[in-house]
Scaffold this motif. Structure first.
Motif, PDB file in Angstrom:
ATOM      1  N   ALA A  77       0.786  -1.233   0.000  1.00 58.54           N
ATOM      2  CA  ALA A  77       0.000   0.000   0.000  1.00 58.54           C
ATOM      3  C   ALA A  77       0.817   1.281   0.000  1.00 58.54           C
ATOM      4  CB  ALA A  77      -0.929  -0.007   1.215  1.00 58.54           C
ATOM      5  N   GLY A  78       1.996   1.281   0.499  1.00 58.27           N
ATOM      6  CA  GLY A  78       2.790   2.501   0.529  1.00 58.27           C
ATOM      7  C   GLY A  78       3.696   2.542   1.743  1.00 58.27           C
ATOM      8  N   VAL A  79       4.814   3.235   1.625  1.00 57.32           N
ATOM      9  CA  VAL A  79       5.760   3.318   2.723  1.00 57.32           C
ATOM     10  C   VAL A  79       6.115   4.781   2.974  1.00 57.32           C
ATOM     11  CG1 VAL A  79       6.735   1.049   2.214  1.00 57.32           C
ATOM     12  CG2 VAL A  79       7.777   3.084   1.219  1.00 57.32           C
ATOM     13  N   TRP A  80       6.714   5.043   4.126  1.00 60.40           N
ATOM     14  CA  TRP A  80       7.153   6.390   4.447  1.00 60.40           C
ATOM     15  C   TRP A  80       8.316   6.790   3.553  1.00 60.40           C
ATOM     16  CZ3 TRP A  80       5.116   9.797   8.061  1.00 60.40           C
ATOM     17  CH2 TRP A  80       4.026   9.297   8.795  1.00 60.40           C
ATOM     18  N   THR A  81       8.598   8.071   3.545  1.00 56.26           N
ATOM     19  CA  THR A  81       9.610   8.585   2.617  1.00 56.26           C
ATOM     20  C   THR A  81      11.028   8.485   3.162  1.00 56.26           C
ATOM     21  OG1 THR A  81       9.277  10.821   3.513  1.00 56.26           O
ATOM     22  CG2 THR A  81       7.993  10.188   1.560  1.00 56.26           C
ATOM     23  N   SER A 128       7.496  12.222  -1.940  1.00 54.35           N
ATOM     24  CA  SER A 128       6.198  11.866  -1.385  1.00 54.35           C
ATOM     25  C   SER A 128       5.215  11.507  -2.489  1.00 54.35           C
ATOM     26  CB  SER A 128       5.666  13.051  -0.574  1.00 54.35           C
ATOM     27  OG  SER A 128       4.325  12.865  -0.195  1.00 54.35           O
ATOM     28  N   ASP A 129       4.353  10.506  -2.180  1.00 52.68           N
ATOM     29  CA  ASP A 129       3.272  10.129  -3.094  1.00 52.68           C
ATOM     30  C   ASP A 129       3.820   9.835  -4.489  1.00 52.68           C
ATOM     31  OD1 ASP A 129       0.662   9.586  -3.807  1.00 52.68           O
ATOM     32  OD2 ASP A 129       0.173  11.663  -4.285  1.00 52.68           O
ATOM     33  N   ASP A 130       4.792   8.921  -4.549  1.00 52.59           N
ATOM     34  CA  ASP A 130       5.500   8.664  -5.800  1.00 52.59           C
ATOM     35  C   ASP A 130       5.767   7.165  -5.946  1.00 52.59           C
ATOM     36  OD1 ASP A 130       6.742   9.258  -8.183  1.00 52.59           O
ATOM     37  OD2 ASP A 130       8.593  10.009  -7.288  1.00 52.59           O
ATOM     38  N   THR A 131       6.075   6.752  -7.162  1.00 46.04           N
ATOM     39  CA  THR A 131       6.498   5.375  -7.425  1.00 46.04           C
ATOM     40  C   THR A 131       8.018   5.342  -7.488  1.00 46.04           C
ATOM     41  OG1 THR A 131       4.486   4.879  -8.684  1.00 46.04           O
ATOM     42  CG2 THR A 131       6.384   3.439  -9.026  1.00 46.04           C
ATOM     43  N   ILE A 132       8.639   4.482  -6.682  1.00 44.80           N
ATOM     44  CA  ILE A 132      10.089   4.381  -6.597  1.00 44.80           C
ATOM     45  C   ILE A 132      10.520   3.068  -7.254  1.00 44.80           C
ATOM     46  CG2 ILE A 132      12.092   4.421  -5.087  1.00 44.80           C
ATOM     47  CD1 ILE A 132      10.359   6.962  -4.980  1.00 44.80           C
ATOM     48  N   ASP A 159      18.020  -9.728 -14.641  1.00 47.09           N
ATOM     49  CA  ASP A 159      17.972  -8.628 -13.688  1.00 47.09           C
ATOM     50  C   ASP A 159      16.860  -8.828 -12.663  1.00 47.09           C
ATOM     51  OD1 ASP A 159      19.898  -7.535 -15.342  1.00 47.09           O
ATOM     52  OD2 ASP A 159      18.497  -6.188 -16.374  1.00 47.09           O
ATOM     53  N   PHE A 160      17.024  -8.168 -11.509  1.00 43.69           N
ATOM     54  CA  PHE A 160      15.946  -8.044 -10.533  1.00 43.69           C
ATOM     55  C   PHE A 160      15.385  -6.633 -10.621  1.00 43.69           C
ATOM     56  CE2 PHE A 160      14.616  -6.296  -6.443  1.00 43.69           C
ATOM     57  CZ  PHE A 160      13.579  -7.161  -6.128  1.00 43.69           C
ATOM     58  N   GLU A 161      14.046  -6.532 -10.719  1.00 44.04           N
ATOM     59  CA  GLU A 161      13.392  -5.231 -10.793  1.00 44.04           C
ATOM     60  C   GLU A 161      12.169  -5.231  -9.886  1.00 44.04           C
ATOM     61  OE1 GLU A 161      12.437  -4.812 -14.899  1.00 44.04           O
ATOM     62  OE2 GLU A 161      14.441  -4.121 -15.479  1.00 44.04           O
ATOM     63  N   SER A 162      11.926  -4.099  -9.220  1.00 44.21           N
ATOM     64  CA  SER A 162      10.742  -3.958  -8.381  1.00 44.21           C
ATOM     65  C   SER A 162      10.414  -2.473  -8.252  1.00 44.21           C
ATOM     66  CB  SER A 162      10.976  -4.574  -6.998  1.00 44.21           C
ATOM     67  OG  SER A 162       9.781  -4.567  -6.233  1.00 44.21           O
ATOM     68  N   ASP A 163       9.292  -2.170  -7.635  1.00 45.87           N
ATOM     69  CA  ASP A 163       8.926  -0.780  -7.356  1.00 45.87           C
ATOM     70  C   ASP A 163       7.977  -0.753  -6.175  1.00 45.87           C
ATOM     71  OD1 ASP A 163       5.998  -0.664  -8.274  1.00 45.87           O
ATOM     72  OD2 ASP A 163       6.982  -1.419 -10.079  1.00 45.87           O
ATOM     73  N   PHE A 164       7.827   0.406  -5.572  1.00 45.92           N
ATOM     74  CA  PHE A 164       6.887   0.566  -4.477  1.00 45.92           C
ATOM     75  C   PHE A 164       6.417   2.011  -4.440  1.00 45.92           C
ATOM     76  CE2 PHE A 164      11.118   1.309  -2.824  1.00 45.92           C
ATOM     77  CZ  PHE A 164      10.981   2.427  -2.015  1.00 45.92           C
ATOM     78  N   GLU A 165       5.330   2.223  -3.710  1.00 47.52           N
ATOM     79  CA  GLU A 165       4.732   3.550  -3.602  1.00 47.52           C
ATOM     80  C   GLU A 165       5.090   4.174  -2.259  1.00 47.52           C
ATOM     81  OE1 GLU A 165       2.971   4.819  -6.134  1.00 47.52           O
ATOM     82  OE2 GLU A 165       3.110   2.957  -7.293  1.00 47.52           O
ATOM     83  N   ILE A 167       3.966   7.069   0.611  1.00 49.01           N
ATOM     84  CA  ILE A 167       2.709   7.692   1.037  1.00 49.01           C
ATOM     85  C   ILE A 167       2.747   9.200   0.778  1.00 49.01           C
ATOM     86  CG2 ILE A 167       2.404   5.944   2.814  1.00 49.01           C
ATOM     87  CD1 ILE A 167       3.136   8.173   4.861  1.00 49.01           C
ATOM     88  N   ASP A 168       1.591   9.799   0.820  1.00 52.20           N
ATOM     89  CA  ASP A 168       1.468  11.248   0.718  1.00 52.20           C
ATOM     90  C   ASP A 168       1.712  11.834   2.106  1.00 52.20           C
ATOM     91  OD1 ASP A 168       0.788  13.878   0.372  1.00 52.20           O
ATOM     92  OD2 ASP A 168      -1.250  13.505  -0.360  1.00 52.20           O
ATOM     93  N   THR A 169       2.852  12.483   2.291  1.00 50.20           N
ATOM     94  CA  THR A 169       3.212  13.009   3.607  1.00 50.20           C
ATOM     95  C   THR A 169       2.731  14.447   3.832  1.00 50.20           C
ATOM     96  OG1 THR A 169       5.391  13.681   2.759  1.00 50.20           O
ATOM     97  CG2 THR A 169       5.224  11.513   3.809  1.00 50.20           C
ATOM     98  N   ASP A 170       1.992  15.024   2.873  1.00 51.85           N
ATOM     99  CA  ASP A 170       1.428  16.356   3.086  1.00 51.85           C
ATOM    100  C   ASP A 170       0.377  16.305   4.193  1.00 51.85           C
ATOM    101  OD1 ASP A 170       2.984  17.370   1.073  1.00 51.85           O
ATOM    102  OD2 ASP A 170       1.412  17.249  -0.455  1.00 51.85           O
ATOM    103  N   ALA A 171       0.314  17.345   4.968  1.00 57.26           N
ATOM    104  CA  ALA A 171      -0.694  17.407   6.028  1.00 57.26           C
ATOM    105  C   ALA A 171      -2.093  17.493   5.425  1.00 57.26           C
ATOM    106  CB  ALA A 171      -0.436  18.612   6.929  1.00 57.26           C
ATOM    107  N   PRO A 172      -3.066  16.835   6.048  1.00 59.28           N
ATOM    108  CA  PRO A 172      -4.442  16.957   5.551  1.00 59.28           C
ATOM    109  C   PRO A 172      -5.004  18.341   5.868  1.00 59.28           C
ATOM    110  CG  PRO A 172      -4.407  15.749   7.614  1.00 59.28           C
ATOM    111  CD  PRO A 172      -2.971  15.986   7.244  1.00 59.28           C
ATOM    112  N   ASP A 173      -6.011  18.728   5.118  1.00 58.90           N
ATOM    113  CA  ASP A 173      -6.728  19.959   5.439  1.00 58.90           C
ATOM    114  C   ASP A 173      -8.215  19.741   5.185  1.00 58.90           C
ATOM    115  OD1 ASP A 173      -7.027  20.214   2.636  1.00 58.90           O
ATOM    116  OD2 ASP A 173      -5.227  21.443   2.499  1.00 58.90           O
TER     117      ASP A 173
END
Length: 287
Positions: A77-81, A128-132, A159-165, A167-173
Protein backbone atom coordinates in the motif's frame (compact mmCIF):
# COMPACT_ATOMS: atom_id res chain seq x y z
CA UNK A 1 29.80 -26.53 -15.16
CA UNK A 2 26.14 -25.65 -14.95
CA UNK A 3 25.47 -23.60 -11.80
CA UNK A 4 23.51 -25.47 -9.15
CA UNK A 5 23.95 -28.94 -10.67
CA UNK A 6 25.16 -32.05 -8.79
CA UNK A 7 28.38 -33.72 -10.00
CA UNK A 8 30.33 -36.85 -9.12
CA UNK A 9 33.98 -37.71 -9.72
CA UNK A 10 35.04 -41.38 -9.47
CA UNK A 11 38.51 -42.88 -9.92
CA UNK A 12 38.23 -46.68 -9.56
CA UNK A 13 40.82 -48.64 -7.61
CA UNK A 14 41.69 -50.60 -10.77
CA UNK A 15 43.58 -47.59 -12.02
CA UNK A 16 47.28 -48.24 -11.68
CA UNK A 17 49.71 -45.49 -10.91
CA UNK A 18 53.43 -45.40 -10.72
CA UNK A 19 54.84 -45.66 -7.24
CA UNK A 20 58.35 -45.75 -5.97
CA UNK A 21 60.84 -47.57 -8.19
CA UNK A 22 58.34 -47.30 -11.07
CA UNK A 23 56.16 -49.99 -9.51
CA UNK A 24 52.55 -50.12 -10.65
CA UNK A 25 50.13 -50.01 -7.74
CA UNK A 26 46.36 -50.09 -7.55
CA UNK A 27 44.67 -46.99 -6.07
CA UNK A 28 44.08 -47.27 -2.33
CA UNK A 29 42.36 -44.04 -1.31
CA UNK A 30 42.33 -44.90 2.39
CA UNK A 31 46.06 -45.62 2.44
CA UNK A 32 45.70 -48.06 5.33
CA UNK A 33 46.56 -51.35 3.55
CA UNK A 34 43.94 -53.11 5.65
CA UNK A 35 40.69 -53.15 3.67
CA UNK A 36 41.90 -53.65 0.13
CA UNK A 37 42.30 -51.08 -2.54
CA UNK A 38 39.81 -48.20 -2.30
CA UNK A 39 38.57 -45.95 -5.14
CA UNK A 40 38.46 -42.15 -5.01
CA UNK A 41 34.95 -40.66 -4.96
CA UNK A 42 33.84 -37.02 -4.76
CA UNK A 43 30.30 -35.63 -4.89
CA UNK A 44 29.75 -31.88 -5.16
CA UNK A 45 27.28 -29.28 -6.29
CA UNK A 46 28.46 -26.45 -8.49
CA UNK A 47 27.82 -22.96 -7.17
CA UNK A 48 24.27 -21.75 -7.85
CA UNK A 49 23.63 -18.40 -9.49
CA UNK A 50 22.46 -15.87 -6.90
CA UNK A 51 18.97 -14.37 -6.76
CA UNK A 52 17.32 -11.62 -4.78
CA UNK A 53 15.10 -13.55 -2.36
CA UNK A 54 13.60 -10.54 -0.61
CA UNK A 55 13.51 -6.76 -0.54
CA UNK A 56 11.99 -4.52 2.10
CA UNK A 57 11.53 -0.81 2.64
CA UNK A 58 11.84 -0.30 6.38
CA UNK A 59 11.72 2.55 8.90
CA UNK A 60 14.33 1.18 11.29
CA UNK A 61 13.33 2.29 14.78
CA UNK A 62 10.90 5.01 13.73
CA UNK A 63 7.84 5.02 15.97
CA UNK A 64 4.93 6.02 13.76
CA UNK A 65 1.41 6.03 15.13
CA UNK A 66 -1.97 5.59 13.52
CA UNK A 67 -2.20 3.53 10.38
CA UNK A 68 1.48 3.60 9.48
CA UNK A 69 3.79 0.63 9.09
CA UNK A 70 7.35 -0.10 10.18
CA UNK A 71 8.11 -2.65 7.46
CA UNK A 72 6.50 -3.10 4.08
CA UNK A 73 7.42 -5.16 1.08
CA UNK A 74 7.43 -3.11 -2.15
CA UNK A 75 4.24 -3.22 -4.26
CA UNK A 76 2.06 -2.98 -1.12
CA UNK A 77 0.00 0.00 0.00
CA UNK A 78 2.79 2.50 0.53
CA UNK A 79 5.76 3.32 2.72
CA UNK A 80 7.15 6.39 4.45
CA UNK A 81 9.61 8.59 2.62
CA UNK A 82 12.53 8.04 5.02
CA UNK A 83 12.88 4.30 4.50
CA UNK A 84 16.01 2.18 4.13
CA UNK A 85 16.04 -0.42 1.34
CA UNK A 86 17.08 -3.93 2.38
CA UNK A 87 17.97 -6.54 -0.26
CA UNK A 88 18.44 -10.20 0.76
CA UNK A 89 20.35 -12.53 -1.58
CA UNK A 90 20.46 -16.31 -1.83
CA UNK A 91 24.27 -16.36 -1.91
CA UNK A 92 27.13 -14.40 -0.38
CA UNK A 93 27.63 -11.58 -2.84
CA UNK A 94 30.62 -9.76 -4.23
CA UNK A 95 29.85 -6.43 -2.61
CA UNK A 96 31.54 -4.15 -5.14
CA UNK A 97 29.83 -5.67 -8.18
CA UNK A 98 26.46 -5.72 -6.44
CA UNK A 99 26.66 -2.09 -5.42
CA UNK A 100 27.59 -1.21 -8.99
CA UNK A 101 24.61 -3.17 -10.29
CA UNK A 102 22.13 -1.42 -7.97
CA UNK A 103 19.65 1.09 -9.40
CA UNK A 104 17.40 3.25 -7.28
CA UNK A 105 17.67 6.14 -4.84
CA UNK A 106 21.33 7.07 -4.30
CA UNK A 107 22.65 6.31 -0.85
CA UNK A 108 25.14 4.61 1.43
CA UNK A 109 25.57 0.83 1.38
CA UNK A 110 25.73 -1.40 4.47
CA UNK A 111 26.40 -5.15 4.36
CA UNK A 112 25.76 -8.02 6.74
CA UNK A 113 28.76 -10.04 7.86
CA UNK A 114 27.88 -12.92 5.53
CA UNK A 115 27.47 -10.59 2.52
CA UNK A 116 23.92 -11.83 1.92
CA UNK A 117 22.07 -8.66 3.00
CA UNK A 118 22.68 -5.27 1.42
CA UNK A 119 21.05 -2.19 2.96
CA UNK A 120 20.81 1.08 1.07
CA UNK A 121 20.38 4.21 3.21
CA UNK A 122 19.13 6.93 0.83
CA UNK A 123 20.95 10.25 0.94
CA UNK A 124 17.65 12.08 1.43
CA UNK A 125 13.97 11.34 1.97
CA UNK A 126 12.22 9.85 -1.03
CA UNK A 127 9.64 11.83 -2.97
CA UNK A 128 6.20 11.87 -1.39
CA UNK A 129 3.27 10.13 -3.09
CA UNK A 130 5.50 8.66 -5.80
CA UNK A 131 6.50 5.38 -7.43
CA UNK A 132 10.09 4.38 -6.60
CA UNK A 133 11.85 1.99 -8.99
CA UNK A 134 14.63 -0.22 -7.63
CA UNK A 135 16.70 -3.00 -9.18
CA UNK A 136 19.85 -5.12 -9.27
CA UNK A 137 21.08 -5.88 -12.79
CA UNK A 138 22.68 -9.15 -13.82
CA UNK A 139 26.24 -7.79 -13.61
CA UNK A 140 26.04 -8.44 -9.86
CA UNK A 141 28.01 -11.56 -8.93
CA UNK A 142 28.38 -13.71 -5.87
CA UNK A 143 31.74 -14.45 -4.29
CA UNK A 144 32.23 -17.39 -6.66
CA UNK A 145 31.75 -15.13 -9.68
CA UNK A 146 28.30 -16.38 -10.63
CA UNK A 147 26.06 -13.69 -12.12
CA UNK A 148 22.54 -12.83 -10.95
CA UNK A 149 19.84 -15.13 -12.33
CA UNK A 150 16.60 -13.70 -10.98
CA UNK A 151 14.15 -15.88 -12.92
CA UNK A 152 15.92 -19.12 -11.96
CA UNK A 153 16.59 -20.30 -15.51
CA UNK A 154 19.88 -22.16 -15.24
CA UNK A 155 22.83 -20.64 -17.05
CA UNK A 156 21.21 -17.30 -17.90
CA UNK A 157 21.67 -13.80 -16.49
CA UNK A 158 18.53 -11.98 -15.41
CA UNK A 159 17.97 -8.63 -13.69
CA UNK A 160 15.95 -8.04 -10.53
CA UNK A 161 13.39 -5.23 -10.79
CA UNK A 162 10.74 -3.96 -8.38
CA UNK A 163 8.93 -0.78 -7.36
CA UNK A 164 6.89 0.57 -4.48
CA UNK A 165 4.73 3.55 -3.60
CA UNK A 166 5.51 6.19 -1.01
CA UNK A 167 2.71 7.69 1.04
CA UNK A 168 1.47 11.25 0.72
CA UNK A 169 3.21 13.01 3.61
CA UNK A 170 1.43 16.36 3.09
CA UNK A 171 -0.69 17.41 6.03
CA UNK A 172 -4.44 16.96 5.55
CA UNK A 173 -6.73 19.96 5.44
CA UNK A 174 -10.45 20.63 5.36
CA UNK A 175 -11.89 20.69 1.85
CA UNK A 176 -15.48 21.63 2.61
CA UNK A 177 -18.11 21.95 5.33
CA UNK A 178 -21.87 21.61 5.35
CA UNK A 179 -23.25 24.09 6.23
CA UNK A 180 -20.58 26.36 4.81
CA UNK A 181 -18.70 28.86 6.94
CA UNK A 182 -21.11 31.66 7.95
CA UNK A 183 -24.27 29.77 6.99
CA UNK A 184 -27.26 28.80 9.15
CA UNK A 185 -28.23 25.52 10.68
CA UNK A 186 -31.83 25.60 9.46
CA UNK A 187 -33.19 22.45 11.07
CA UNK A 188 -32.88 21.37 14.68
CA UNK A 189 -31.85 17.89 13.49
CA UNK A 190 -29.29 19.03 10.93
CA UNK A 191 -25.87 17.44 11.02
CA UNK A 192 -22.60 19.29 10.56
CA UNK A 193 -20.31 17.68 7.99
CA UNK A 194 -16.57 18.28 7.55
CA UNK A 195 -14.83 16.85 4.50
CA UNK A 196 -11.05 16.40 4.45
CA UNK A 197 -8.48 16.35 1.66
CA UNK A 198 -7.15 12.91 2.64
CA UNK A 199 -8.34 9.66 4.16
CA UNK A 200 -8.53 10.20 7.90
CA UNK A 201 -7.85 7.98 10.91
CA UNK A 202 -11.05 7.59 12.89
CA UNK A 203 -9.25 6.65 16.13
CA UNK A 204 -7.46 10.01 16.19
CA UNK A 205 -10.61 11.68 17.56
CA UNK A 206 -10.22 12.60 21.24
CA UNK A 207 -13.65 13.17 22.69
CA UNK A 208 -12.45 15.93 25.01
CA UNK A 209 -10.35 18.08 22.70
CA UNK A 210 -10.77 17.17 19.01
CA UNK A 211 -14.14 18.84 18.32
CA UNK A 212 -15.14 22.03 20.14
CA UNK A 213 -18.35 24.06 19.73
CA UNK A 214 -18.31 27.51 21.36
CA UNK A 215 -20.74 30.43 21.47
CA UNK A 216 -19.88 33.89 20.16
CA UNK A 217 -18.30 34.80 23.51
CA UNK A 218 -15.94 31.84 23.37
CA UNK A 219 -17.82 29.79 25.97
CA UNK A 220 -18.35 26.10 25.40
CA UNK A 221 -21.92 25.35 24.42
CA UNK A 222 -23.11 23.18 27.27
CA UNK A 223 -25.36 20.24 26.66
CA UNK A 224 -23.28 19.15 23.69
CA UNK A 225 -20.60 16.59 24.36
CA UNK A 226 -18.80 14.05 22.30
CA UNK A 227 -20.89 11.35 23.93
CA UNK A 228 -24.26 13.06 23.44
CA UNK A 229 -23.69 14.73 20.10
CA UNK A 230 -22.69 11.74 18.05
CA UNK A 231 -19.58 12.01 15.94
CA UNK A 232 -19.21 9.70 12.98
CA UNK A 233 -15.60 9.89 11.82
CA UNK A 234 -14.73 7.78 8.81
CA UNK A 235 -11.96 7.95 6.23
CA UNK A 236 -14.26 10.20 4.17
CA UNK A 237 -14.99 12.85 6.75
CA UNK A 238 -16.52 13.90 10.04
CA UNK A 239 -20.24 14.15 10.78
CA UNK A 240 -21.49 15.86 13.96
CA UNK A 241 -25.08 15.15 14.99
CA UNK A 242 -27.11 17.05 17.62
CA UNK A 243 -27.70 15.25 20.94
CA UNK A 244 -30.99 13.44 20.82
CA UNK A 245 -31.44 14.70 17.26
CA UNK A 246 -32.25 18.28 18.41
CA UNK A 247 -29.81 21.19 18.75
CA UNK A 248 -32.30 23.09 20.92
CA UNK A 249 -31.64 20.65 23.75
CA UNK A 250 -28.21 22.31 24.10
CA UNK A 251 -27.28 25.82 25.22
CA UNK A 252 -27.02 26.86 21.57
CA UNK A 253 -29.71 29.51 21.38
CA UNK A 254 -31.81 30.61 18.43
CA UNK A 255 -30.02 33.13 16.18
CA UNK A 256 -26.83 32.64 18.14
CA UNK A 257 -23.51 32.33 16.36
CA UNK A 258 -21.28 29.41 17.22
CA UNK A 259 -17.78 28.44 16.22
CA UNK A 260 -16.87 24.85 15.43
CA UNK A 261 -13.19 24.00 15.91
CA UNK A 262 -11.40 20.88 14.67
CA UNK A 263 -8.09 20.63 16.49
CA UNK A 264 -4.72 19.34 15.28
CA UNK A 265 -5.29 16.12 17.22
CA UNK A 266 -7.20 14.87 14.17
CA UNK A 267 -4.88 13.00 11.79
CA UNK A 268 -4.88 11.20 8.48
CA UNK A 269 -4.51 7.42 8.31
CA UNK A 270 -0.72 7.74 8.62
CA UNK A 271 -0.88 9.81 11.80
CA UNK A 272 -0.11 13.12 10.07
CA UNK A 273 -2.10 15.89 11.81
CA UNK A 274 -3.70 19.03 10.44
CA UNK A 275 -1.18 21.84 9.99
CA UNK A 276 -3.31 24.03 12.22
CA UNK A 277 -6.72 23.90 13.83
CA UNK A 278 -9.67 24.57 11.56
CA UNK A 279 -12.59 26.77 12.57
CA UNK A 280 -15.82 27.85 10.93
CA UNK A 281 -18.87 29.78 12.10
CA UNK A 282 -22.51 28.75 12.05
CA UNK A 283 -25.77 30.32 13.24
CA UNK A 284 -28.64 28.34 14.72
CA UNK A 285 -31.76 29.46 12.86
CA UNK A 286 -33.93 26.41 13.12
CA UNK A 287 -36.98 27.28 15.19
Amino acid sequence: LIPGNDYEIDIPSACFISGENDALNALDQNQDNTDGNQPFELDFTSGAQPTVVGVEATNFGNDYTAGSWDVLTPTTAGVWTDVWLVFTFSEAMDEASTEGAYSGPAGTFLWSGDSKIMTVIPNSDLASDDTIDIGIDATATDRAGNTLDQDGSIGTDDDFESDFETIDTDAPDVDDTTPADGDDVTNVADTIIIEFSKDMWDDSIDEDVSVIIEDEDGNLITGWTYALGAIDFTTDGLTISPPGGDWTTTAWEEDEDATVTITVDVTDIYGIPLDSEFTFDLTLNAI
